[in-house]
Enzyme design. Structure first.
Site, PDB file in Angstrom:
ATOM      1  N   ARG A 120       0.796  -1.109  -0.085  1.00  0.00           N
ATOM      2  CA  ARG A 120      -0.077  -0.190   0.010  1.00  0.00           C
ATOM      3  C   ARG A 120       1.082   1.112  -0.041  1.00  0.00           C
ATOM      4  O   ARG A 120       0.461   2.496   0.499  1.00  0.00           O
ATOM      5  CB  ARG A 120      -0.959  -0.077   1.152  1.00  0.00           C
ATOM      6  CG  ARG A 120      -1.887  -1.192   1.110  1.00  0.00           C
ATOM      7  CD  ARG A 120      -3.094  -1.104   2.085  1.00  0.00           C
ATOM      8  NE  ARG A 120      -3.970  -1.870   2.100  1.00  0.00           N
ATOM      9  CZ  ARG A 120      -4.055  -3.263   2.800  1.00  0.00           C
ATOM     10  NH1 ARG A 120      -3.062  -3.471   3.481  1.00  0.00           N
ATOM     11  NH2 ARG A 120      -5.039  -4.048   2.517  1.00  0.00           N
ATOM     12  N   GLU A 184       8.350  17.930 -24.676  1.00  0.00           N
ATOM     13  CA  GLU A 184       7.812  18.596 -23.325  1.00  0.00           C
ATOM     14  C   GLU A 184       8.434  20.038 -22.840  1.00  0.00           C
ATOM     15  O   GLU A 184       7.625  20.967 -22.260  1.00  0.00           O
ATOM     16  CB  GLU A 184       8.141  17.493 -22.234  1.00  0.00           C
ATOM     17  CG  GLU A 184       7.364  16.300 -22.657  1.00  0.00           C
ATOM     18  CD  GLU A 184       5.850  16.274 -22.071  1.00  0.00           C
ATOM     19  OE1 GLU A 184       5.160  17.265 -21.687  1.00  0.00           O
ATOM     20  OE2 GLU A 184       5.007  15.474 -22.352  1.00  0.00           O
ATOM     21  N   ARG A 242      -3.661  21.666 -13.176  1.00  0.00           N
ATOM     22  CA  ARG A 242      -2.797  20.865 -13.675  1.00  0.00           C
ATOM     23  C   ARG A 242      -2.916  20.271 -15.086  1.00  0.00           C
ATOM     24  O   ARG A 242      -1.911  19.835 -15.718  1.00  0.00           O
ATOM     25  CB  ARG A 242      -2.419  19.578 -12.592  1.00  0.00           C
ATOM     26  CG  ARG A 242      -1.551  18.548 -13.142  1.00  0.00           C
ATOM     27  CD  ARG A 242      -1.148  17.708 -12.004  1.00  0.00           C
ATOM     28  NE  ARG A 242       0.034  16.726 -12.485  1.00  0.00           N
ATOM     29  CZ  ARG A 242       0.501  16.124 -11.511  1.00  0.00           C
ATOM     30  NH1 ARG A 242       0.513  16.079 -10.265  1.00  0.00           N
ATOM     31  NH2 ARG A 242       1.679  15.012 -12.142  1.00  0.00           N
ATOM     32  N   HIS A 253      -1.364  11.373 -27.518  1.00  0.00           N
ATOM     33  CA  HIS A 253      -1.495  10.165 -27.108  1.00  0.00           C
ATOM     34  C   HIS A 253      -1.999   9.086 -28.340  1.00  0.00           C
ATOM     35  O   HIS A 253      -1.797   8.095 -28.412  1.00  0.00           O
ATOM     36  CB  HIS A 253      -2.090   9.887 -25.732  1.00  0.00           C
ATOM     37  CG  HIS A 253      -1.406  10.116 -24.442  1.00  0.00           C
ATOM     38  ND1 HIS A 253      -2.003  10.377 -23.303  1.00  0.00           N
ATOM     39  CD2 HIS A 253      -0.152  10.603 -24.567  1.00  0.00           C
ATOM     40  CE1 HIS A 253      -1.181  10.832 -22.445  1.00  0.00           C
ATOM     41  NE2 HIS A 253       0.163  10.791 -22.990  1.00  0.00           N
ATOM     42  N   HIS A 265       7.010   9.925 -27.722  1.00  0.00           N
ATOM     43  CA  HIS A 265       6.042  10.645 -26.922  1.00  0.00           C
ATOM     44  C   HIS A 265       6.130  11.972 -27.421  1.00  0.00           C
ATOM     45  O   HIS A 265       5.262  12.855 -27.457  1.00  0.00           O
ATOM     46  CB  HIS A 265       6.352  10.421 -25.303  1.00  0.00           C
ATOM     47  CG  HIS A 265       5.243  11.359 -24.557  1.00  0.00           C
ATOM     48  ND1 HIS A 265       4.003  10.926 -24.428  1.00  0.00           N
ATOM     49  CD2 HIS A 265       5.465  12.549 -24.031  1.00  0.00           C
ATOM     50  CE1 HIS A 265       3.374  12.115 -23.598  1.00  0.00           C
ATOM     51  NE2 HIS A 265       4.354  12.712 -23.264  1.00  0.00           N
TER      52      HIS A 265
END
Length: 366
Positions: A120, A184, A242, A253, A265
């Site tokens: 977790r 990017e 964001r 994509h 990408h």
């Protein structure tokens, strides 16, 4: 060396510099603690750098091991994710121990998702080795794997405890890989920093610049990390601001998927940015100079912007984008360089935007 602090719910530092691989053990020990570490990498990066990091971790007192999976976006799948979890269990890692993601964006996403879900959640350190990962994916806590239905459809927000970006790793990229990361970088300029965009027009971030004057690369990477940090701090879990970071991504994509992930990408994002900007300019909501400036800057950085796919094909794939909500999808629309807005868009209109962008790129209807 530059240190950028990220003040999210779990704050951490991004350290950018040289020879950070060799010093990684001390840095990780001082921030993370724990007794065991697993360096997760892929078959491209692991042979280059994993042993350096493992030796540094062992010198800092960690019981360290490595796990590699096959390189490539096509391996960013459940099989790699589950194999990492099994490796963590076999190494008897506890939730206070450290997963070190050493590699590009695929490694960071898959290893990060494993860290987010093993027991977790255990401690994560991102060590990006590609330009794209340094300026984007290693910062902000997004982790994910791809499903048959689409890219990044299974994942978690899991902030790292530390990011170490050793710019010396960029020297082992190919010129094409380095150029792909610039997609990017250019995106950050369009959404948030017209000064950065203008600077890149005068001084492109090229592979030749990296090879001849590597010191010039560090401040550009740092500025990109600051831009992403600023957006993430406003909206850690992508409910509002964001989403600006997704400029060019919904179409990008889809292009990646249509190309069977054989196109990088950053290149696909460049294509997506160009299409959206052309469509927005055609509708009169974007300065008509913006599409040309984006395309010319991408060209300066070795990025293609022209899409060869048809609108129907891209639209059908883009319907699986996680930014879709019911019959609408959030698109980032530029008005000027440095001024973009998030626009909820009806799916029929989204199809029209893709078609209009492709037509404008091809000079149709003029």
């Amino acid at each position: 060396m530059q240190t950028i602090h990220v003040a999210t719910g779990k704050p951490y530092d991004v350290i950018i510099g040289t020879r950070l691989l060799e010093a990684s053990g001390e840095q990780i020990r001082s921030v993370c603690g724990g007794t065991k570490a697993m360096v997760v990498s892929d078959t491209n990066v692991g042979p280059l750098y994993a042993q350096i990091v493992v030796e540094s971790l062992r010198a800092a007192g960690y019981d360290a091991d490595t796990f590699w999976f096959e390189a490539g976006e096509e391996h960013k799948r459940a099989e790699a994710y589950l194999a990492i979890l099994e490796a963590l269990a076999a190494h008897e890692m506890s939730r206070s121990d450290v997963v070190v993601a050493l590699g590009g964006g695929v490694v960071g996403d898959v290893a990060g998702f494993a860290a987010a879900t093993y027991m977790r959640g255990c401690t994560l350190v991102q060590m990006p080795t590609s330009l794209l990962a340094m300026v984007d994916s290693s910062v902000g806590g997004k982790t994910a794997i791809d499903l048959a239905g689409g890219k990044n459809l299974a994942g978690a927000f899991w902030q790292p405890s530390l990011v170490l970006a050793d710019i010396g790793c960029l020297a082992t990229l190919t010129p094409e890989q380095f150029a792909d990361g610039c997609g990017e970088v250019i995106k950050h300029g369009v959404i948030a920093d017209p000064e950065l965009f203008s600077y890149l027009e005068e001084t492109p971030l090229t592979y030749d610049l990296l090879m001849t004057y590597p010191a010039a690369v560090e401040p550009i990477i740092a500025r990109n990390v600051q831009i992403k940090r600023n957006v993430v701090q406003m909206d850690e879990r992508e409910t509002s601001a964001r989403k600006l970071l997704n400029f060019g991504h919904s179409i990008g994509h889809a292009i990646e998927a249509c190309d069977n992930y054989q196109t990088g990408h950053g290149t696909c994002v460049a294509m997506g940015m160009s299409l959206i900007a052309h469509a927005a300019a055609g509708r009169g909501v974007c300065n008509p100079k913006v599409p040309t400036r984006i395309e010319e800057l991408c060209k300066l950085h070795g990025l293609a912007t022209r899409c060869t796919h048809e609108a129907d094909e891209l639209y059908q794939v883009a319907l699986h984008d996680k930014k879709r909500s019911g019959s609408a999808i959030d698109l980032v629309i530029p008005a000027e360089i440095g001024a973009c807005s998030i626009v909820p868009t009806d799916l029929d209109d989204f199809h029209a935007i893709i078609a209009e962008g492709i037509a404008a790129q091809r000079g149709e209807g003029k």
